[in-house]
Design an enzyme around this catalytic site. Structure first.
Site, PDB file in Angstrom:
ATOM      1  N   LYS A 118       7.134   4.928  16.666  1.00  0.00           N
ATOM      2  CA  LYS A 118       5.699   5.255  16.675  1.00  0.00           C
ATOM      3  C   LYS A 118       4.848   4.020  16.408  1.00  0.00           C
ATOM      4  O   LYS A 118       3.706   3.919  16.870  1.00  0.00           O
ATOM      5  CB  LYS A 118       5.395   6.368  15.677  1.00  0.00           C
ATOM      6  CG  LYS A 118       5.720   6.046  14.214  1.00  0.00           C
ATOM      7  CD  LYS A 118       4.533   5.510  13.453  1.00  0.00           C
ATOM      8  CE  LYS A 118       4.930   5.099  12.041  1.00  0.00           C
ATOM      9  NZ  LYS A 118       3.783   4.635  11.239  1.00  0.00           N
TER      10      LYS A 118
ATOM     11  N   GLY B  38       6.937  10.498   8.198  1.00  0.00           N
ATOM     12  CA  GLY B  38       5.924  11.451   8.630  1.00  0.00           C
ATOM     13  C   GLY B  38       4.570  10.777   8.727  1.00  0.00           C
ATOM     14  O   GLY B  38       4.482   9.545   8.694  1.00  0.00           O
TER      15      GLY B  38
ATOM     16  N   SER C 163       0.812  -1.219   0.000  1.00  0.00           N
ATOM     17  CA  SER C 163       0.000   0.000   0.000  1.00  0.00           C
ATOM     18  C   SER C 163       0.845   1.269   0.000  1.00  0.00           C
ATOM     19  O   SER C 163       0.588   2.203  -0.772  1.00  0.00           O
ATOM     20  CB  SER C 163      -0.962  -0.009   1.187  1.00  0.00           C
ATOM     21  OG  SER C 163      -0.266  -0.139   2.407  1.00  0.00           O
TER      22      SER C 163
END
Length: 333
Positions: A191, A136, A11
């Site tokens: 993250k 990001g 993806s």
């Protein structure tokens, strides 16, 4: 603009190929499976990973890595992080000696504790001026829908970062530059682990106070490790740190948050893995990040407890209880 090869038709690799094509580049997209590549070429859609999204006709897919890499000035690496070494071993020699390599991967290699840029450098011999990172808040489906988004292009060489910035700047995708490759990679990796923890809390039925606490303290853990290994602490307050963390922990599109949510609902790691088509990078990287932190004597309780959960050494309820019942301390980064 530039001849580019995107190595990985999942993806995020496909979404970034779309960005590059929108920016006017010649794009070759490599996928492992011939049937997937044939479908992309025939229908201009990646039905397996981004169904319903029309891809520019300037994207040409191939399952032959050497065909994709032939003449490429920019090589975008979008394979699962723990498979990078094997993939570069298969076709890394076909990358042109002058090509710039751009990592979309967010992980720390198991066993070696190397960041992805370090794996690339080790296997290709490329200097830091030829290795960059894009990171990001990069939820692939939103970017493929051309929803407005900002990101970071990081390279030790500012001029190279600026060149790449121009190559992927579109009306919907705004890249900023940064020379702190360490901080950008670490923010993107950690993250995912924090996203797993937030997902567990959601699965257990906890609310926004719990989520906000885990997100904020997770950022503090990331910054501590980043400073210990040479990152700029300011990086973690920007898109590569807080921005990426918020997107991953807040969105149901996040693989890692969704994986953690199912764990919180009582499924085992094996059961969730069997249901998951794509890789939740935090499941693999949590152990390597925890080991990297231990090697640098950095306290990362959220990461450590998530690693224990994934290893089957702790259940979701015990994870949250252990974090909250730890000795109270002043709030310091």
């Amino acid at each position: 603009m530039a001849r580019t090869a995107v190595m990985g038709a999942g993806s995020w690799g496909t979404a970034f190929a779309l960005v590059l094509a929108d920016a006017g580049n010649d794009v070759r997209l490599w996928g492992r499976r011939a049937e997937l590549c044939d479908g992309i070429n025939a229908t201009h859609e990646n039905a397996d990973y981004l169904p319903g999204i029309a891809l520019p006709e300037t994207i040409r897919a191939t399952h032959d890595p050497r065909e994709a890499l032939d003449g490429a000035e920019v090589v975008v690496l979008a394979v699962p992080s723990q498979q990078l070494r094997a993939n570069l071993g298969d076709w890394g020699d076909a990358i042109d000696d002058a090509a710039v390599m751009v990592s979309l991967m967010k992980g720390v290699e198991l066993g070696t504790h190397l960041r992805m840029s370090e794996v690339v450098a080790e296997l290709t011999g490329a200097g830091p001026e030829r290795i960059a990172v894009v990171t990001g808040p990069n939820l692939a489906k939103e970017i493929a829908r051309r929803e407005p988004a900002a990101s970071v292009v990081a390279c030790a060489d500012q001029a190279v970062a600026e060149r790449l910035q121009k190559l992927c700047h579109t009306a919907a995708f705004r890249p900023y530059t940064n020379t702190d490759v360490i901080g950008c990679e670490l923010g993107g990796t950690t993250k995912n682990v924090i996203g797993l923890a937030v997902g567990v809390c959601i699965g257990l039925g906890f609310g926004d106070n719990t989520k906000a606490s885990v997100i904020t303290r997770g950022l503090a853990e990331t910054a501590r490790l980043g400073v210990a290994i040479g990152a700029d602490p300011l990086t973690f307050s920007g898109l590569a740190g807080m921005g990426d963390l918020v997107a991953t922990c807040s969105s149901p599109l996040s693989r890692n948050r969704t994986f953690g949510e199912k764990l919180g609902q009582g499924l085992s790691v094996e059961e969730v893995t069997a249901q998951t088509r794509q890789v939740a990078e935090g499941v693999k990287s949590c152990r390597s990040v925890a080991e990297l932190a231990a090697a640098h004597d950095v306290d990362m309780p959220i990461v450590t407890h998530v690693a224990a959960l994934i290893a089957g050494e702790m259940d979701p309820e015990a994870l949250v209880k252990a974090l909250i019942s730890r000795e109270a301390k002043p709030e310091v980064r």
